[in-house]
Design a protein around this motif. Structure first.
Motif, PDB file in Angstrom:
ATOM      1  N   ILE A 107       0.843  -1.207   0.000  1.00 45.32           N
ATOM      2  CA  ILE A 107       0.000   0.000   0.000  1.00 45.32           C
ATOM      3  C   ILE A 107       0.872   1.248   0.000  1.00 45.32           C
ATOM      4  O   ILE A 107       0.591   2.219  -0.717  1.00 45.32           O
ATOM      5  N   LEU A 108       1.942   1.231   0.793  1.00 49.07           N
ATOM      6  CA  LEU A 108       2.851   2.383   0.850  1.00 49.07           C
ATOM      7  C   LEU A 108       3.474   2.657  -0.516  1.00 49.07           C
ATOM      8  O   LEU A 108       3.542   3.815  -0.959  1.00 49.07           O
ATOM      9  N   LEU A 109       3.926   1.605  -1.192  1.00 51.64           N
ATOM     10  CA  LEU A 109       4.546   1.776  -2.504  1.00 51.64           C
ATOM     11  C   LEU A 109       3.527   2.231  -3.554  1.00 51.64           C
ATOM     12  O   LEU A 109       3.824   3.083  -4.403  1.00 51.64           O
ATOM     13  N   SER A 110       2.330   1.656  -3.506  1.00 51.22           N
ATOM     14  CA  SER A 110       1.307   2.025  -4.473  1.00 51.22           C
ATOM     15  C   SER A 110       0.952   3.505  -4.363  1.00 51.22           C
ATOM     16  O   SER A 110       0.927   4.232  -5.370  1.00 51.22           O
ATOM     17  N   TYR A 111       0.700   3.973  -3.158  1.00 57.55           N
ATOM     18  CA  TYR A 111       0.360   5.382  -2.979  1.00 57.55           C
ATOM     19  C   TYR A 111       1.519   6.301  -3.359  1.00 57.55           C
ATOM     20  O   TYR A 111       1.305   7.415  -3.844  1.00 57.55           O
ATOM     21  N   PHE A 112       2.750   5.850  -3.140  1.00 60.27           N
ATOM     22  CA  PHE A 112       3.910   6.669  -3.497  1.00 60.27           C
ATOM     23  C   PHE A 112       3.933   6.950  -4.993  1.00 60.27           C
ATOM     24  O   PHE A 112       4.069   8.106  -5.426  1.00 60.27           O
ATOM     25  N   PHE A 113       3.803   5.905  -5.803  1.00 57.47           N
ATOM     26  CA  PHE A 113       3.867   6.100  -7.259  1.00 57.47           C
ATOM     27  C   PHE A 113       2.621   6.807  -7.788  1.00 57.47           C
ATOM     28  O   PHE A 113       2.702   7.594  -8.740  1.00 57.47           O
ATOM     29  N   GLN A 114       1.472   6.535  -7.185  1.00 56.38           N
ATOM     30  CA  GLN A 114       0.272   7.268  -7.582  1.00 56.38           C
ATOM     31  C   GLN A 114       0.437   8.758  -7.320  1.00 56.38           C
ATOM     32  O   GLN A 114       0.010   9.601  -8.118  1.00 56.38           O
ATOM     33  N   THR A 115       1.056   9.092  -6.204  1.00 50.02           N
ATOM     34  CA  THR A 115       1.249  10.496  -5.849  1.00 50.02           C
ATOM     35  C   THR A 115       2.233  11.183  -6.784  1.00 50.02           C
ATOM     36  O   THR A 115       2.019  12.338  -7.183  1.00 50.02           O
ATOM     37  N   CYS A 116       3.319  10.480  -7.150  1.00 46.86           N
ATOM     38  CA  CYS A 116       4.255  11.057  -8.116  1.00 46.86           C
ATOM     39  C   CYS A 116       3.535  11.360  -9.433  1.00 46.86           C
ATOM     40  O   CYS A 116       3.759  12.409 -10.059  1.00 46.86           O
ATOM     41  N   GLY A 117       2.651  10.449  -9.834  1.00 47.62           N
ATOM     42  CA  GLY A 117       1.859  10.695 -11.032  1.00 47.62           C
ATOM     43  C   GLY A 117       0.932  11.881 -10.865  1.00 47.62           C
ATOM     44  O   GLY A 117       0.789  12.714 -11.770  1.00 47.62           O
ATOM     45  N   GLU A 118       0.327  11.980  -9.696  1.00 50.32           N
ATOM     46  CA  GLU A 118      -0.590  13.090  -9.426  1.00 50.32           C
ATOM     47  C   GLU A 118       0.117  14.437  -9.541  1.00 50.32           C
ATOM     48  O   GLU A 118      -0.434  15.407 -10.070  1.00 50.32           O
ATOM     49  N   LEU A 119       1.357  14.510  -9.057  1.00 52.23           N
ATOM     50  CA  LEU A 119       2.106  15.769  -9.108  1.00 52.23           C
ATOM     51  C   LEU A 119       2.509  16.142 -10.535  1.00 52.23           C
ATOM     52  O   LEU A 119       2.833  17.301 -10.799  1.00 52.23           O
ATOM     53  N   CYS A 120       2.469  15.170 -11.444  1.00 59.64           N
ATOM     54  CA  CYS A 120       2.765  15.449 -12.849  1.00 59.64           C
ATOM     55  C   CYS A 120       1.530  15.874 -13.633  1.00 59.64           C
ATOM     56  O   CYS A 120       1.657  16.335 -14.777  1.00 59.64           O
ATOM     57  N   ILE A 121       0.344  15.714 -13.030  1.00 58.30           N
ATOM     58  CA  ILE A 121      -0.862  15.975 -13.821  1.00 58.30           C
ATOM     59  C   ILE A 121      -1.803  17.005 -13.199  1.00 58.30           C
ATOM     60  O   ILE A 121      -2.372  17.832 -13.916  1.00 58.30           O
ATOM     61  N   SER A 122      -1.966  16.987 -11.880  1.00 60.66           N
ATOM     62  CA  SER A 122      -3.019  17.819 -11.314  1.00 60.66           C
ATOM     63  C   SER A 122      -2.647  19.302 -11.247  1.00 60.66           C
ATOM     64  O   SER A 122      -3.326  20.135 -11.852  1.00 60.66           O
ATOM     65  N   PRO A 123      -1.572  19.701 -10.538  1.00 57.65           N
ATOM     66  CA  PRO A 123      -1.234  21.128 -10.543  1.00 57.65           C
ATOM     67  C   PRO A 123      -0.822  21.612 -11.923  1.00 57.65           C
ATOM     68  O   PRO A 123      -1.104  22.752 -12.302  1.00 57.65           O
ATOM     69  N   VAL A 124      -0.178  20.736 -12.698  1.00 56.36           N
ATOM     70  CA  VAL A 124       0.223  21.094 -14.058  1.00 56.36           C
ATOM     71  C   VAL A 124      -1.014  21.345 -14.921  1.00 56.36           C
ATOM     72  O   VAL A 124      -1.057  22.283 -15.726  1.00 56.36           O
ATOM     73  N   GLY A 125      -2.048  20.518 -14.743  1.00 56.49           N
ATOM     74  CA  GLY A 125      -3.271  20.690 -15.511  1.00 56.49           C
ATOM     75  C   GLY A 125      -3.974  21.999 -15.208  1.00 56.49           C
ATOM     76  O   GLY A 125      -4.437  22.702 -16.116  1.00 56.49           O
TER      77      GLY A 125
END
Length: 452
Positions: A357-375
């Protein structure tokens, strides 16, 4: 006395240290958004658990599929109403009134959910859906309004603002989640109302000093006063049309990303509650606390991403928004690959290890930082100013579709099994990321006509 205007709150680009300084008003918006998100995510952490809990435990005793379906409708509609709210802000209310109106309605929604019964529950959800429609697009547009066209600090500012979003999301499970699980669900919902109230006190009393005249008048009124009729009512230029095509094209990929990401509040919450070994050194971690993993990672990694994007931009090497979206989807695919490993382990041993769970959320969050504020920053830069807020609302339509789809997708876990479903999400996200990076990002970048 001279009225405070936008230029008074924005450090000029030719001042010392101009590359790193941000407008003071940005940090006001940071804290207002932090408290609003604390209220939203506090309620969200409890919502599915509340619906599926037995009536003897204070819940409704619904089936998982029913709860996930309503969760999808609720989170989808939360992102649909910004289309109406954005239009109202642009035409009649202005950004500041829209924020206050939306926050007030949402606070009433949280208060309603603090009372038992289906009637109060549905009334509360309705108020939250409506209030968010006024609040969300106006806040996103206010951040962009702090900067002049071409200001290189904009992407970094949206990332800082996004850290505020996730600071609130981090606090929420520990406050509302703990109260809801330990004292009763309605205590948790009531705490969410308090968070909303604190945010608005800040906005009402500190806002006039730091924001000045920004966001008071509707965009339509400003254009009318300046008599810029050609800009207000003229046809879109071919460059404007190209830039809008970029936004609408990327919305397809945004739907894929957020459909996967929003499993966190539904399927992943139920999976963590039932099939993850949550005991650490004899302490059983409450399920709602896992909702804080994502914001912890955001607060840790967000400033690093903001610095990284700014440094690359100064060197002329900053990836375009479509390229960042592609990387976001690849990272999401990796995140759900770890959930496949978790599902395989829980199927074999009964419980999955917490590190998946820790690893899954880590990579999901890295993806989120590439799309949400950038969007958010991209929409602000590519959209003609005369309908900026309503376009922000249209952008949130992709979130609405994704959130509804997340509930539909999550409900298939019982039929297909978690391993197969997590695997399908992983493959879909990663494949879309590769397609975007290899075949679509470059043509879209050309249609942005110099906007990065």
């Amino acid at each position: 006395m001279k009225a405070t205007t936008a230029s008074d709150t924005i450090p000029p680009l030719d001042s010392p240290g101009d590359q790193n300084r941000q407008p003071p008003a940005l940090f006001l918006l940071f804290f207002v958004e932090m408290w609003e998100r604390m209220s939203y995510y506090g309620m969200r952490a409890l919502l599915v658990l509340y619906m599926t809990a037995a009536t003897t435990a204070g819940g409704f005793g619904w089936e998982k599929s029913e709860a996930l379906s309503l969760y999808g409708w609720y989170t989808g509609l939360v992102y649909l109403t910004p289309l109406f709210g954005g239009w109202m802000a642009d035409r009649f209310l202005g950004l500041r009134k829209s924020v206050t109106l939306g926050a007030t309605i949402m606070m009433l929604g949280h208060i309603s959910m603090a009372f038992p019964g289906l009637g109060a529950f549905y009334l509360g959800l309705g108020c939250l859906i409506l209030g968010n429609g006024f609040f969300k697009p106006a806040m996103g547009q206010l951040v962009g309004s702090l900067f002049k066209e071409g200001d290189r600090r904009r992407d970094g500012a949206y990332t800082i603002f996004y850290v505020g979003v996730n600071t609130g999301a981090f606090i929420a499970p520990f406050v509302s989640g703990t109260l809801g699980e330990k004292l009763g669900f309605h205590w948790g919902f009531g705490a969410a109302a308090v968070g909303m109230f604190i945010g608005q006190i800040l906005f009402i009393f500190v806002g006039p000093r730091l924001l000045g005249d920004i966001g008071i008048k509707p965009a339509a009124t400003i254009k009318k006063e300046t008599k810029d009729l050609e800009v207000s009512h003229g046809a879109l230029s071919w460059i404007e049309k190209d830039r809008l095509k970029v936004i609408f094209s990327l919305m397809i990929f945004v739907v894929v990303f957020w459909t996967a990401f929003e499993q966190a509040g539904g399927l992943m919450t139920l999976y963590t509650d039932e099939k993850v070994n949550r005991e650490v050194f004899g302490f059983l971690i409450p399920t709602t606390w896992f909702q804080s993993l994502n914001p912890i990672y955001i607060m840790t990694l967000g400033p690093l991403f903001a610095w990284f994007w700014t440094r690359l931009a100064l060197k002329g090497r900053d990836p375009s928004a479509p390229e960042k979206f592609g990387w976001a989807l690849l990272l999401m695919g990796i995140g759900f690959l770890f959930m496949v490993f978790a599902a395989q382990e829980s199927a074999a041993l009964g419980k999955a290890s917490i590190h998946w769970i820790l690893l899954s959320y880590f990579f999901q969050t890295c993806g989120e930082l590439c799309i949400s504020p950038v969007g958010l920053s991209m929409v602000n830069k590519l959209t003609p100013s005369r309908f900026g807020t309503i376009m922000m609302g249209i952008w949130y339509l992709s979130f609405a579709c994704a959130n509804k789809l997340s509930g539909v997708v999550g409900s298939y876990a019982e039929k297909l099994g978690e391993t197969q479903l997590f695997g399908a999400i992983s493959i879909t996200a990663a494949s879309c990321g590769l397609i975007l990076l290899l075949f679509i990002a470059k043509p879209l970048k050309a249609k942005m006509h110099g906007v990065h």
